[in-house]
Design a protein around this motif. Structure first.
Motif, mmCIF file in Angstrom:
data_model
loop_
_atom_site.group_PDB
_atom_site.id
_atom_site.type_symbol
_atom_site.label_atom_id
_atom_site.label_comp_id
_atom_site.label_asym_id
_atom_site.label_seq_id
_atom_site.Cartn_x
_atom_site.Cartn_y
_atom_site.Cartn_z
ATOM 1 N N ALA A 57 -77.565 -47.311 -62.011
ATOM 2 C CA ALA A 57 -76.359 -46.492 -61.916
ATOM 3 C C ALA A 57 -75.183 -47.344 -61.442
ATOM 4 O O ALA A 57 -74.059 -47.213 -61.946
ATOM 5 C CB ALA A 57 -76.590 -45.324 -60.968
ATOM 6 N N ARG A 58 -75.448 -48.228 -60.474
ATOM 7 C CA ARG A 58 -74.397 -49.138 -59.998
ATOM 8 C C ARG A 58 -73.875 -50.014 -61.144
ATOM 9 O O ARG A 58 -72.669 -50.183 -61.321
ATOM 10 C CB ARG A 58 -74.974 -49.990 -58.881
ATOM 11 N N VAL A 92 -87.641 -35.494 -54.601
ATOM 12 C CA VAL A 92 -87.614 -36.570 -55.593
ATOM 13 C C VAL A 92 -86.959 -37.820 -55.013
ATOM 14 O O VAL A 92 -85.813 -37.782 -54.564
ATOM 15 C CB VAL A 92 -86.847 -36.143 -56.865
ATOM 16 N N GLU A 93 -87.693 -38.912 -55.039
ATOM 17 C CA GLU A 93 -87.171 -40.221 -54.665
ATOM 18 C C GLU A 93 -86.551 -40.895 -55.890
ATOM 19 O O GLU A 93 -86.903 -40.570 -57.032
ATOM 20 C CB GLU A 93 -88.303 -41.104 -54.122
ATOM 21 N N PRO A 94 -85.628 -41.831 -55.691
ATOM 22 C CA PRO A 94 -85.088 -42.551 -56.838
ATOM 23 C C PRO A 94 -86.168 -43.419 -57.482
ATOM 24 O O PRO A 94 -86.925 -44.106 -56.792
ATOM 25 C CB PRO A 94 -83.975 -43.409 -56.225
ATOM 26 N N ALA A 95 -86.255 -43.364 -58.801
ATOM 27 C CA ALA A 95 -87.210 -44.213 -59.513
ATOM 28 C C ALA A 95 -86.806 -45.670 -59.356
ATOM 29 O O ALA A 95 -85.626 -45.984 -59.174
ATOM 30 C CB ALA A 95 -87.235 -43.820 -60.987
ATOM 31 N N PRO A 96 -87.770 -46.582 -59.415
ATOM 32 C CA PRO A 96 -87.429 -48.004 -59.307
ATOM 33 C C PRO A 96 -86.349 -48.389 -60.317
ATOM 34 O O PRO A 96 -86.475 -48.128 -61.513
ATOM 35 C CB PRO A 96 -88.760 -48.701 -59.615
ATOM 36 N N GLY A 97 -85.282 -48.963 -59.812
ATOM 37 C CA GLY A 97 -84.204 -49.423 -60.670
ATOM 38 C C GLY A 97 -83.149 -48.402 -61.000
ATOM 39 O O GLY A 97 -82.112 -48.764 -61.582
ATOM 40 N N PHE A 98 -83.355 -47.124 -60.626
ATOM 41 C CA PHE A 98 -82.372 -46.106 -61.017
ATOM 42 C C PHE A 98 -81.033 -46.303 -60.317
ATOM 43 O O PHE A 98 -79.982 -46.309 -60.962
ATOM 44 C CB PHE A 98 -82.904 -44.700 -60.731
ATOM 45 N N LEU A 99 -81.046 -46.451 -59.001
ATOM 46 C CA LEU A 99 -79.787 -46.602 -58.274
ATOM 47 C C LEU A 99 -79.088 -47.909 -58.663
ATOM 48 O O LEU A 99 -77.862 -47.949 -58.832
ATOM 49 C CB LEU A 99 -80.026 -46.541 -56.770
ATOM 50 N N GLU A 100 -79.882 -48.964 -58.825
ATOM 51 C CA GLU A 100 -79.308 -50.232 -59.257
ATOM 52 C C GLU A 100 -78.713 -50.102 -60.656
ATOM 53 O O GLU A 100 -77.626 -50.648 -60.942
ATOM 54 C CB GLU A 100 -80.382 -51.321 -59.247
ATOM 55 N N PHE A 107 -80.893 -36.768 -62.827
ATOM 56 C CA PHE A 107 -81.362 -37.701 -61.800
ATOM 57 C C PHE A 107 -82.533 -38.503 -62.353
ATOM 58 O O PHE A 107 -83.386 -37.991 -63.074
ATOM 59 C CB PHE A 107 -81.784 -36.943 -60.547
ATOM 60 N N ASN A 108 -82.568 -39.775 -62.008
ATOM 61 C CA ASN A 108 -83.603 -40.688 -62.496
ATOM 62 C C ASN A 108 -83.595 -40.827 -64.022
ATOM 63 O O ASN A 108 -84.614 -41.162 -64.621
ATOM 64 C CB ASN A 108 -84.993 -40.270 -62.011
ATOM 65 N N ASP A 109 -82.472 -40.561 -64.630
ATOM 66 C CA ASP A 109 -82.341 -40.628 -66.096
ATOM 67 C C ASP A 109 -81.119 -41.490 -66.437
ATOM 68 O O ASP A 109 -80.020 -40.986 -66.634
ATOM 69 C CB ASP A 109 -82.194 -39.213 -66.661
ATOM 70 N N CYS A 154 -71.797 -47.934 -63.711
ATOM 71 C CA CYS A 154 -70.454 -47.619 -63.213
ATOM 72 C C CYS A 154 -69.550 -48.848 -63.300
ATOM 73 O O CYS A 154 -68.385 -48.752 -63.703
ATOM 74 C CB CYS A 154 -70.533 -47.115 -61.779
ATOM 75 N N ASP A 155 -70.078 -50.014 -62.941
ATOM 76 C CA ASP A 155 -69.292 -51.240 -63.027
ATOM 77 C C ASP A 155 -68.893 -51.531 -64.474
ATOM 78 O O ASP A 155 -67.751 -51.919 -64.760
ATOM 79 C CB ASP A 155 -70.088 -52.417 -62.463
ATOM 80 N N ARG A 156 -69.817 -51.328 -65.391
ATOM 81 C CA ARG A 156 -69.549 -51.626 -66.797
ATOM 82 C C ARG A 156 -68.476 -50.719 -67.373
ATOM 83 O O ARG A 156 -67.642 -51.148 -68.164
ATOM 84 C CB ARG A 156 -70.843 -51.476 -67.613
ATOM 85 N N HIS A 157 -68.465 -49.450 -66.946
ATOM 86 C CA HIS A 157 -67.547 -48.478 -67.530
ATOM 87 C C HIS A 157 -66.327 -48.193 -66.656
ATOM 88 O O HIS A 157 -65.516 -47.329 -66.994
ATOM 89 C CB HIS A 157 -68.294 -47.175 -67.823
ATOM 90 N N GLY A 158 -66.203 -48.896 -65.533
ATOM 91 C CA GLY A 158 -65.023 -48.744 -64.701
ATOM 92 C C GLY A 158 -64.949 -47.450 -63.921
ATOM 93 O O GLY A 158 -63.848 -47.005 -63.557
ATOM 94 N N ALA A 159 -66.093 -46.843 -63.639
ATOM 95 C CA ALA A 159 -66.143 -45.616 -62.837
ATOM 96 C C ALA A 159 -66.566 -45.959 -61.414
ATOM 97 O O ALA A 159 -67.345 -46.897 -61.201
ATOM 98 C CB ALA A 159 -67.118 -44.615 -63.443
ATOM 99 N N LEU A 160 -66.063 -45.203 -60.438
ATOM 100 C CA LEU A 160 -66.499 -45.395 -59.057
ATOM 101 C C LEU A 160 -67.834 -44.703 -58.830
ATOM 102 O O LEU A 160 -68.084 -43.616 -59.373
ATOM 103 C CB LEU A 160 -65.452 -44.849 -58.079
ATOM 104 N N LEU A 161 -68.687 -45.332 -58.047
ATOM 105 C CA LEU A 161 -69.973 -44.753 -57.677
ATOM 106 C C LEU A 161 -69.845 -44.139 -56.289
ATOM 107 O O LEU A 161 -69.489 -44.824 -55.321
ATOM 108 C CB LEU A 161 -71.067 -45.811 -57.683
#
Length: 444
Positions: free
Chosen positions: A211-212, A201-209, A174-176, A215-222
């Motif tokens: 991850a999105r 633990v809250e998501p670090a700035p930019g982590f969720l974005e 998480f957050n990595d 996932c888009d780059r590698h064709g995986a669903l989030l």
């Protein structure tokens, strides 16, 4: 100070004879509480519960975080009674299914369609199945967070994996974002599943974005697991609060205020693969006998109405803030702030217990639980509800004052010996029954 647990202990012993583990949920097991101090509950109202021995408690944890409005919340109970009086389960859909779906989709900004079920694992496993079908891949990437499902794809990654074949599941931090990127680059990943935040633990700035984008780059669903964040962080879940849209999201717990209901929601392009508008091979998405029963759906609609009209989340957070500040002040005044601490999101608090050397400690945790129980506070955490009143917090702080004084003695002694009765609690998901194996000691 003592309490009588004789009737509860007798029932618990009988439960061990009839139910493996003595409970239907591992987190509710007697091994999660001090020995011979596992209350068997008979009723609850608001934030209070009563056990078979007549003991009254302020309860925390609130049905494993599934109750946010309080036990026996009348508008929910009344809605359920009205619904089930006209029948519970039918051979065709009811209008209630449409109304509940409309309510759900009005709350969740990232979803086009929804399907209801009964358990959180129903939803997360359906999300995995759907992601595998949509991508043609098998491997699942799960965040290193505590729990996602009772099914093989996740439980096979835990210490309690007896009887489970090796699952194509990998983990990331998480957050990595670097660890997530490495997982996605190393193999064909069907989906990435995570909680957007945890109690601590809250998501670090930019982590969720980030991850999105990965996932888009590698064709995986989030996939976002909203079991805890939904209706506790915000009524529209973490995706409403943090502003990142997943492909699929999984819901449960507080959406029924304790009544059994869960949901899988997501983008139309994926959800339709389980329907009748697809030209592709159909996905066995979710098909459950009890998913659309009227009681759970009526409970959910009443919860939605309560969130629209009573704003329970700020009430939970205010109570939690007062509790955390009070307990941490008590610990600081006793000079044990480095050993006993309340931390986390105010609506989802946990207590951290460390030994004299500053290491996380199950014996010290058990001692704190023991002292709270004897003073009328029940819970493995300080997860609250909108029903926790100032009087409930006052009682809890009084109990914590006395419990912390005992804790200070243990820190000064360098051991819980002589203060703790029985064996310490143990992690719910562990490989063996030890260290709380049932033997001639009685309750485990």
């Amino acid at each position: 100070m003592t309490r009588d647990f004789a009737r509860s202990n007798a029932i618990q012993a009988r439960l061990h004879d009839l139910v493996p583990g003595g409970a239907h949920t591992y987190a509710r097991g007697s091994d999660q509480y001090p020995e011979s101090m596992s209350p068997i509950l008979v009723r609850g109202k608001g934030a209070r519960v009563w056990d078979r021995d007549g003991n009254e408690y302020v309860e925390y944890g609130m049905g494993l975080r599934s109750v946010t409005l309080g036990h026996g919340y009348e508008p929910v109970v009344e809605a359920v009674c009205r619904a089930i009086a006209d029948g519970v389960n039918f051979s065709r859909p009811t209008e209630l299914e449409l109304l509940a779906a409309q309510d759900f989709l009005s709350l969740v900004p990232g979803a086009d369609m929804v399907k209801f079920a009964k358990n959180g694992s129903d939803a997360t496993t359906a999300a995995v199945r759907l992601a595998r079908a949509a991508t043609g891949r098998e491997t699942v990437a799960v965040c290193d967070q505590p729990f996602f499902s009772v099914d093989d794809w996740f439980i096979g990654t835990t210490a309690m994996n007896a009887g489970i074949p090796a699952a194509p599941t990998v983990k990331f931090g998480f957050n990595d974002l670097d660890s997530l990127a490495s997982v996605l680059e190393a193999g064909e990943i069907a989906c990435v599943i995570m909680e957007q935040a945890t109690a601590l633990v809250e998501p670090a700035p930019g982590f969720l974005e980030g991850a999105r984008a990965l996932c888009d780059r590698h064709g995986a669903l989030l996939v976002f697991d909203e079991m805890i964040t939904g209706f506790r962080w915000a009524r529209g879940g973490g995706q409403q609060l943090y502003g990142v849209r997943p492909d699929l999201s999984c819901w449960g717990k507080a959406m029924g205020n304790g009544f059994p209901i869960s949901a899988l929601a997501g983008k139309r392009e994926y959800m339709e693969l389980g329907g009748l508008r697809t030209s592709a091979d159909r996905v066995f998405l979710l098909s459950t006998t009890h998913g659309p029963e009227t009681g759970g759906l009526a409970a959910f609609r009443a919860v939605v109405e309560a969130y629209r009209t009573t704003d329970p989340i700020p009430r939970m957070e205010r109570a939690g803030e007062r509790l955390a500040q009070g307990v941490n002040t008590i610990a600081a005044d006793l000079g044990i702030a480095d050993h006993l601490q309340v931390a986390g999101r105010p609506s989802c608090l946990v207590f951290l217990t460390k030994d004299a050397d500053g290491n996380p400690s199950q014996p010290y945790r058990t001692l704190f639980l023991q002292e709270l129980l004897t003073r009328g506070v029940l819970g493995q955490s300080f997860v609250d509800s909108a029903a926790h009143t100032d009087a409930d917090i006052d009682l809890t702080l009084e109990a914590c004052q006395d419990a912390a004084a005992v804790y200070r003695k243990a820190i000064d002694n360098g051991t819980v010996e002589g203060l703790l009765t029985g064996r310490p609690v143990a992690p719910a998901l562990r490989r063996t029954a030890a260290p709380r194996h049932l033997d001639d000691r009685g309750d485990g």
